[in-house]
Enzyme design. Structure first.
Site, PDB file in Angstrom:
ATOM      1  N   HIS A  75      39.506  42.505  38.508  1.00  0.00           N
ATOM      2  CA  HIS A  75      38.351  42.395  39.406  1.00  0.00           C
ATOM      3  C   HIS A  75      37.929  43.748  39.985  1.00  0.00           C
ATOM      4  O   HIS A  75      37.178  43.788  40.956  1.00  0.00           O
ATOM      5  CB  HIS A  75      38.637  41.386  40.525  1.00  0.00           C
ATOM      6  CG  HIS A  75      38.653  39.966  40.034  1.00  0.00           C
ATOM      7  ND1 HIS A  75      38.983  38.885  40.823  1.00  0.00           N
ATOM      8  CD2 HIS A  75      38.380  39.443  38.808  1.00  0.00           C
ATOM      9  CE1 HIS A  75      38.906  37.764  40.103  1.00  0.00           C
ATOM     10  NE2 HIS A  75      38.554  38.082  38.880  1.00  0.00           N
ATOM     11  N   ASN A 125      43.548  41.379  42.602  1.00  0.00           N
ATOM     12  CA  ASN A 125      43.435  42.132  43.857  1.00  0.00           C
ATOM     13  C   ASN A 125      42.875  43.522  43.587  1.00  0.00           C
ATOM     14  O   ASN A 125      43.205  44.143  42.583  1.00  0.00           O
ATOM     15  CB  ASN A 125      44.800  42.233  44.535  1.00  0.00           C
ATOM     16  CG  ASN A 125      45.370  40.861  44.848  1.00  0.00           C
ATOM     17  OD1 ASN A 125      44.623  39.881  44.849  1.00  0.00           O
ATOM     18  ND2 ASN A 125      46.662  40.779  45.081  1.00  0.00           N
TER      19      ASN A 125
HETATM   20  N1  APR Z   1      52.659  34.026  49.265  1.00  0.00           N
HETATM   21  C1  APR Z   1      52.179  33.294  48.234  1.00  0.00           C
HETATM   22  N2  APR Z   1      50.962  32.727  48.235  1.00  0.00           N
HETATM   23  C2  APR Z   1      50.208  32.888  49.335  1.00  0.00           C
HETATM   24  C3  APR Z   1      50.647  33.634  50.462  1.00  0.00           C
HETATM   25  C4  APR Z   1      51.942  34.212  50.393  1.00  0.00           C
HETATM   26  N3  APR Z   1      52.458  34.937  51.399  1.00  0.00           N
HETATM   27  N4  APR Z   1      49.654  33.610  51.386  1.00  0.00           N
HETATM   28  C5  APR Z   1      48.642  32.902  50.865  1.00  0.00           C
HETATM   29  N5  APR Z   1      48.967  32.459  49.626  1.00  0.00           N
HETATM   30  C6  APR Z   1      48.153  31.696  48.668  1.00  0.00           C
HETATM   31  C7  APR Z   1      47.206  30.664  49.245  1.00  0.00           C
HETATM   32  O1  APR Z   1      47.890  29.432  49.445  1.00  0.00           O
HETATM   33  C8  APR Z   1      46.141  30.560  48.140  1.00  0.00           C
HETATM   34  O2  APR Z   1      46.493  29.594  47.166  1.00  0.00           O
HETATM   35  O3  APR Z   1      47.331  32.619  47.989  1.00  0.00           O
HETATM   36  C9  APR Z   1      46.171  31.949  47.494  1.00  0.00           C
HETATM   37  C10 APR Z   1      44.974  32.809  47.787  1.00  0.00           C
HETATM   38  O4  APR Z   1      43.839  32.226  47.244  1.00  0.00           O
HETATM   39  P1  APR Z   1      42.392  32.903  47.373  1.00  0.00           P
HETATM   40  O5  APR Z   1      42.172  33.381  48.772  1.00  0.00           O
HETATM   41  O6  APR Z   1      41.432  31.942  46.787  1.00  0.00           O
HETATM   42  O7  APR Z   1      42.511  34.232  46.498  1.00  0.00           O
HETATM   43  P2  APR Z   1      42.415  34.456  44.931  1.00  0.00           P
HETATM   44  O8  APR Z   1      42.897  33.277  44.165  1.00  0.00           O
HETATM   45  O9  APR Z   1      43.052  35.767  44.665  1.00  0.00           O
HETATM   46  O10 APR Z   1      40.856  34.603  44.737  1.00  0.00           O
HETATM   47  C11 APR Z   1      40.361  34.924  43.453  1.00  0.00           C
HETATM   48  O11 APR Z   1      38.134  35.191  44.274  1.00  0.00           O
HETATM   49  O12 APR Z   1      37.509  36.089  46.271  1.00  0.00           O
HETATM   50  C12 APR Z   1      37.376  36.218  44.909  1.00  0.00           C
HETATM   51  O13 APR Z   1      37.287  38.043  43.431  1.00  0.00           O
HETATM   52  C13 APR Z   1      37.958  37.538  44.561  1.00  0.00           C
HETATM   53  O14 APR Z   1      39.923  38.114  43.332  1.00  0.00           O
HETATM   54  C14 APR Z   1      39.367  37.155  44.197  1.00  0.00           C
HETATM   55  C15 APR Z   1      39.165  35.804  43.526  1.00  0.00           C
END
Ligand code: APR
Length: 241
Positions: free
Chosen positions: A114, A97
């Protein structure tokens, strides 16, 4: 709830993703369908996007700065910071994040793999500096060299992570060996190299936990324990803080 056993020799590596900030009101990337104003996010969060239309890229990040400034850390961020208070340098947090909420919750032993939303750097000088300004009207120019364009200090799609960050994480995993307890929290496990930390943790004999409200099945299959739930509700109990 099944809880991790943390002994005096345990070392804890935590990887967080967008889900940890969801309860603060920051939209997750895949939650918004990967689109911003009808554009694929890769088009605005990439070097090609910046070359094609730097003004739009700065508008995107200016809006994100405004959004992140309005929200606050939630109990999930706070639980991670409290666990660090207990474990000291036996804990390392690697966050995907960029919103700065872990730091505002008190996390210190933290790597922003990131990048950081509230930092800017010159394309030529390359030195990041704190910056909470918004740039809606024009692409800012470096105040030092007076020629380079300023850009957000974000690792964009297609860019490499800082090798020093990866070395620090690798060293932590190696030094922990089978005393490692790895937590991935609120991440869909689609973006490497972060998505591969679980495999590195398993290789040294560590125990791996996934906390996610809706875990991705392929990613979840690589963990010893999967806790389904919101991080803000689950983490205070899971960590006993
Ligand atoms: N508590 C726990 N998990 C949650 C919650 C919550 N309140 N709300 C959503 N989630 C989960 C979703 O189910 C999903 O598996 O968080 C995850 C978010 O996934 P992504 O949106 O794909 O985010 P992330 O894995 O951080 O993305 C990685 O991709 O967008 C690029 O560089 C950016 O750092 C980012 C990277």
């Amino acid at each position: 709830m099944n809880r991790p056993q943390l002994g005096p020799a345990s070392k804890v590596l935590i990887l967080t993703g967008a889900g940890v900030s969801a309860e603060s009101g920051v939209p997750t990337f895949r939650g918004i369908g990967g689109l911003w104003e009808g554009r694929r996010v890769e088009e605005v969060a990439s070097p090609e996007g910046f070359d094609a239309d730097a003004k739009t890229v700065w508008r995107f990040y200016s809006l994100r700065r405004e959004g992140a400034a309005k929200v606050a850390p939630n109990p999930g961020h706070l639980a991670i910071a409290k666990l660090e208070e207990k474990l000291g340098d036996r804990l390392l947090l690697a966050t995907q994040n960029v919103d700065g909420l872990h730091a505002r919750a008190g996390s210190k032993r933290m790597i922003c793999i990131h990048g950081e939303l509230f930092k800017t750097r010159c394309e030529q000088c390359n030195v990041p500096f704190d910056d909470d300004k918004t740039y809606f009207d024009a692409v800012p120019i470096c105040p030092e060299c007076k020629t380079g364009r300023l850009r957000p200090h974000i690792v964009w799609f297609g860019e490499m992570l800082n090798p020093a960050h990866l070395t620090q994480i690798d060293d932590f995993i190696e030094s922990a060996g089978n005393e490692l307890v790895f937590f991935a929290i609120g991440t869909s496990g689609q973006v490497y190299p972060a998505a591969g930390f679980v495999d590195a943790a398993r290789r040294v004999g560590g125990t791996c936990w996934l906390v996610d409200v809706d875990p991705s099945p392929d990613y979840a299959a690589r963990f010893d324990h999967v806790v389904r739930g919101k991080s803000g509700e689950v983490l205070p109990h899971l960590f006993g803080v």
